[in-house]
Design a protein around this motif. Structure first.
Motif, PDB file in Angstrom:
ATOM      1  N   SER A  29       0.825  -1.208   0.000  1.00 65.00           N
ATOM      2  CA  SER A  29       0.000   0.000   0.000  1.00 65.00           C
ATOM      3  C   SER A  29       0.859   1.258   0.000  1.00 65.00           C
ATOM      4  O   SER A  29       0.551   2.229  -0.702  1.00 65.00           O
ATOM      5  CB  SER A  29      -0.939   0.007   1.214  1.00 65.00           C
ATOM      6  OG  SER A  29      -1.852  -1.058   1.133  1.00 65.00           O
ATOM      7  N   LEU A  30       1.943   1.257   0.772  1.00 63.34           N
ATOM      8  CA  LEU A  30       2.816   2.433   0.812  1.00 63.34           C
ATOM      9  C   LEU A  30       3.528   2.621  -0.530  1.00 63.34           C
ATOM     10  O   LEU A  30       3.632   3.744  -1.035  1.00 63.34           O
ATOM     11  CB  LEU A  30       3.823   2.319   1.958  1.00 63.34           C
ATOM     12  CG  LEU A  30       4.736   3.531   2.157  1.00 63.34           C
ATOM     13  CD1 LEU A  30       3.925   4.808   2.383  1.00 63.34           C
ATOM     14  CD2 LEU A  30       5.679   3.283   3.325  1.00 63.34           C
ATOM     15  N   ILE A  31       3.986   1.535  -1.129  1.00 68.60           N
ATOM     16  CA  ILE A  31       4.645   1.623  -2.431  1.00 68.60           C
ATOM     17  C   ILE A  31       3.646   2.049  -3.501  1.00 68.60           C
ATOM     18  O   ILE A  31       3.974   2.845  -4.391  1.00 68.60           O
ATOM     19  CB  ILE A  31       5.356   0.300  -2.762  1.00 68.60           C
ATOM     20  CG1 ILE A  31       6.541   0.105  -1.802  1.00 68.60           C
ATOM     21  CG2 ILE A  31       5.814   0.260  -4.217  1.00 68.60           C
ATOM     22  CD1 ILE A  31       7.170  -1.271  -1.837  1.00 68.60           C
TER      23      ILE A  31
ATOM     24  N   ILE B 289      11.918   2.252  -0.216  1.00 64.05           N
ATOM     25  CA  ILE B 289      11.110   1.507   0.759  1.00 64.05           C
ATOM     26  C   ILE B 289      11.287   0.006   0.557  1.00 64.05           C
ATOM     27  O   ILE B 289      11.504  -0.740   1.517  1.00 64.05           O
ATOM     28  CB  ILE B 289       9.627   1.914   0.640  1.00 64.05           C
ATOM     29  CG1 ILE B 289       9.452   3.345   1.149  1.00 64.05           C
ATOM     30  CG2 ILE B 289       8.718   0.939   1.401  1.00 64.05           C
ATOM     31  CD1 ILE B 289       8.145   3.981   0.766  1.00 64.05           C
ATOM     32  N   ALA B 290      11.214  -0.443  -0.690  1.00 60.30           N
ATOM     33  CA  ALA B 290      11.382  -1.881  -0.972  1.00 60.30           C
ATOM     34  C   ALA B 290      12.767  -2.349  -0.555  1.00 60.30           C
ATOM     35  O   ALA B 290      12.913  -3.416   0.049  1.00 60.30           O
ATOM     36  CB  ALA B 290      11.145  -2.154  -2.452  1.00 60.30           C
TER      37      ALA B 290
ATOM     38  N   GLU C 197      14.841  -1.069   1.692  1.00 58.48           N
ATOM     39  CA  GLU C 197      15.135  -0.987   3.125  1.00 58.48           C
ATOM     40  C   GLU C 197      14.209  -1.812   4.014  1.00 58.48           C
ATOM     41  O   GLU C 197      14.593  -2.173   5.117  1.00 58.48           O
ATOM     42  CB  GLU C 197      15.084   0.473   3.578  1.00 58.48           C
ATOM     43  CG  GLU C 197      16.214   1.298   3.017  1.00 58.48           C
ATOM     44  CD  GLU C 197      16.217   2.725   3.533  1.00 58.48           C
ATOM     45  OE1 GLU C 197      15.269   3.118   4.264  1.00 58.48           O
ATOM     46  OE2 GLU C 197      17.163   3.449   3.193  1.00 58.48           O
ATOM     47  N   HIS C 198      12.998  -2.102   3.538  1.00 57.39           N
ATOM     48  CA  HIS C 198      12.023  -2.681   4.457  1.00 57.39           C
ATOM     49  C   HIS C 198      11.412  -4.019   4.052  1.00 57.39           C
ATOM     50  O   HIS C 198      10.818  -4.678   4.898  1.00 57.39           O
ATOM     51  CB  HIS C 198      10.868  -1.693   4.678  1.00 57.39           C
ATOM     52  CG  HIS C 198      11.306  -0.399   5.254  1.00 57.39           C
ATOM     53  ND1 HIS C 198      11.738  -0.274   6.559  1.00 57.39           N
ATOM     54  CD2 HIS C 198      11.415   0.834   4.700  1.00 57.39           C
ATOM     55  CE1 HIS C 198      12.083   0.983   6.790  1.00 57.39           C
ATOM     56  NE2 HIS C 198      11.895   1.676   5.682  1.00 57.39           N
ATOM     57  N   CYS C 199      11.524  -4.404   2.805  1.00 58.99           N
ATOM     58  CA  CYS C 199      10.805  -5.595   2.346  1.00 58.99           C
ATOM     59  C   CYS C 199      11.728  -6.801   2.271  1.00 58.99           C
ATOM     60  O   CYS C 199      12.870  -6.701   1.831  1.00 58.99           O
ATOM     61  CB  CYS C 199      10.165  -5.328   0.980  1.00 58.99           C
ATOM     62  SG  CYS C 199       8.980  -3.975   1.016  1.00 58.99           S
ATOM     63  N   GLU C 200      11.186  -7.949   2.702  1.00 60.51           N
ATOM     64  CA  GLU C 200      11.946  -9.195   2.678  1.00 60.51           C
ATOM     65  C   GLU C 200      12.164  -9.663   1.251  1.00 60.51           C
ATOM     66  O   GLU C 200      11.358  -9.406   0.368  1.00 60.51           O
ATOM     67  CB  GLU C 200      11.194 -10.283   3.452  1.00 60.51           C
ATOM     68  CG  GLU C 200      11.074 -10.002   4.925  1.00 60.51           C
ATOM     69  CD  GLU C 200      10.314 -11.095   5.643  1.00 60.51           C
ATOM     70  OE1 GLU C 200      10.164 -12.205   5.094  1.00 60.51           O
ATOM     71  OE2 GLU C 200       9.877 -10.834   6.771  1.00 60.51           O
TER      72      GLU C 200
ATOM     73  N   SER D 111      13.586  -5.624 -12.788  1.00 63.41           N
ATOM     74  CA  SER D 111      14.018  -6.865 -13.447  1.00 63.41           C
ATOM     75  C   SER D 111      14.847  -7.720 -12.494  1.00 63.41           C
ATOM     76  O   SER D 111      14.683  -8.938 -12.445  1.00 63.41           O
ATOM     77  CB  SER D 111      14.847  -6.534 -14.686  1.00 63.41           C
ATOM     78  OG  SER D 111      14.071  -5.873 -15.634  1.00 63.41           O
ATOM     79  N   ARG D 112      15.735  -7.089 -11.749  1.00 60.81           N
ATOM     80  CA  ARG D 112      16.590  -7.843 -10.811  1.00 60.81           C
ATOM     81  C   ARG D 112      15.736  -8.513  -9.756  1.00 60.81           C
ATOM     82  O   ARG D 112      15.926  -9.686  -9.424  1.00 60.81           O
ATOM     83  CB  ARG D 112      17.621  -6.913 -10.169  1.00 60.81           C
ATOM     84  CG  ARG D 112      18.573  -7.671  -9.234  1.00 60.81           C
ATOM     85  CD  ARG D 112      19.615  -6.801  -8.578  1.00 60.81           C
ATOM     86  NE  ARG D 112      18.982  -5.895  -7.623  1.00 60.81           N
ATOM     87  CZ  ARG D 112      18.971  -4.573  -7.723  1.00 60.81           C
ATOM     88  NH1 ARG D 112      19.524  -3.971  -8.740  1.00 60.81           N
ATOM     89  NH2 ARG D 112      18.388  -3.846  -6.801  1.00 60.81           N
ATOM     90  N   TRP D 113      14.754  -7.779  -9.209  1.00 63.81           N
ATOM     91  CA  TRP D 113      13.916  -8.361  -8.168  1.00 63.81           C
ATOM     92  C   TRP D 113      13.017  -9.461  -8.716  1.00 63.81           C
ATOM     93  O   TRP D 113      12.705 -10.425  -8.023  1.00 63.81           O
ATOM     94  CB  TRP D 113      13.106  -7.273  -7.452  1.00 63.81           C
ATOM     95  CG  TRP D 113      13.960  -6.456  -6.531  1.00 63.81           C
ATOM     96  CD1 TRP D 113      15.091  -6.876  -5.876  1.00 63.81           C
ATOM     97  CD2 TRP D 113      13.778  -5.110  -6.153  1.00 63.81           C
ATOM     98  NE1 TRP D 113      15.604  -5.860  -5.125  1.00 63.81           N
ATOM     99  CE2 TRP D 113      14.827  -4.757  -5.274  1.00 63.81           C
ATOM    100  CE3 TRP D 113      12.827  -4.150  -6.482  1.00 63.81           C
ATOM    101  CZ2 TRP D 113      14.944  -3.498  -4.698  1.00 63.81           C
ATOM    102  CZ3 TRP D 113      12.947  -2.894  -5.915  1.00 63.81           C
ATOM    103  CH2 TRP D 113      13.999  -2.575  -5.032  1.00 63.81           C
ATOM    104  N   GLN D 114      12.608  -9.320  -9.980  1.00 59.61           N
ATOM    105  CA  GLN D 114      11.829 -10.383 -10.611  1.00 59.61           C
ATOM    106  C   GLN D 114      12.684 -11.639 -10.763  1.00 59.61           C
ATOM    107  O   GLN D 114      12.223 -12.748 -10.512  1.00 59.61           O
ATOM    108  CB  GLN D 114      11.315  -9.917 -11.986  1.00 59.61           C
ATOM    109  CG  GLN D 114      10.432 -10.934 -12.666  1.00 59.61           C
ATOM    110  CD  GLN D 114       9.134 -11.171 -11.901  1.00 59.61           C
ATOM    111  OE1 GLN D 114       8.608 -10.292 -11.238  1.00 59.61           O
ATOM    112  NE2 GLN D 114       8.614 -12.378 -11.990  1.00 59.61           N
ATOM    113  N   SER D 115      13.951 -11.461 -11.134  1.00 53.79           N
ATOM    114  CA  SER D 115      14.871 -12.604 -11.266  1.00 53.79           C
ATOM    115  C   SER D 115      15.105 -13.283  -9.926  1.00 53.79           C
ATOM    116  O   SER D 115      15.172 -14.504  -9.849  1.00 53.79           O
ATOM    117  CB  SER D 115      16.214 -12.137 -11.851  1.00 53.79           C
ATOM    118  OG  SER D 115      16.029 -11.631 -13.150  1.00 53.79           O
TER     119      SER D 115
END
Length: 123
Positions: free
Chosen positions: A63-65, A80-81, A83-86, A114-118
């Motif tokens: 929701s914040l993103i 935010i992603a 620093e805070h998301c697993e 793309s990196r996070w999708q990988s």
């Protein structure tokens, strides 16, 4: 003005001594995102939630993103992603990040998505 009303209700709730939870916080953030307003105050609300011992869940971070996307703040969404998301990132969080990037056409930020999708595919 939905965002202002949501913050007034949130403040009234706090004035009554009620503590927010992830459902309430996500609803507040979603109300702000509908208008694309209130990002600074929303970030403070999440920080206060954490300071009071709350643990934002994936729905709250999404929701914040999403609010960052609505406010056309993709750099803030990525921060935010980061620093805070697993890791690997939840699919809803990845989708919100893609929306934040697309909202401004910032192609320079696409490699992050793309990196996070990988990472997610490898997990």
């Amino acid at each position: 003005d939905l965002a202002r009303w949501a913050f007034e209700l949130y403040d009234e709730m706090a004035g009554l001594g009620l503590k927010p939870n992830n459902y309430i916080l996500s609803s507040l953030l979603a109300a702000c995102a509908r208008e694309g307003r209130g990002l600074p105050r929303a970030k403070r609300s999440v920080q206060e939630f954490v300071e009071q011992g709350g643990r934002p869940n994936n729905a709250t971070w999404t929701s914040l993103i999403s609010l960052c996307a609505a406010c056309r703040e993709p750099d803030e969404a990525l921060l935010i992603a980061r620093e805070h998301c697993e890791r690997p990132l939840d699919p809803y969080i990845r989708s919100a990040i893609c929306s934040a990037i697309a909202s401004t056409g910032r192609a320079d930020l696409a490699p992050h998505a793309s990196r996070w999708q990988s990472e997610a595919a490898a997990a």
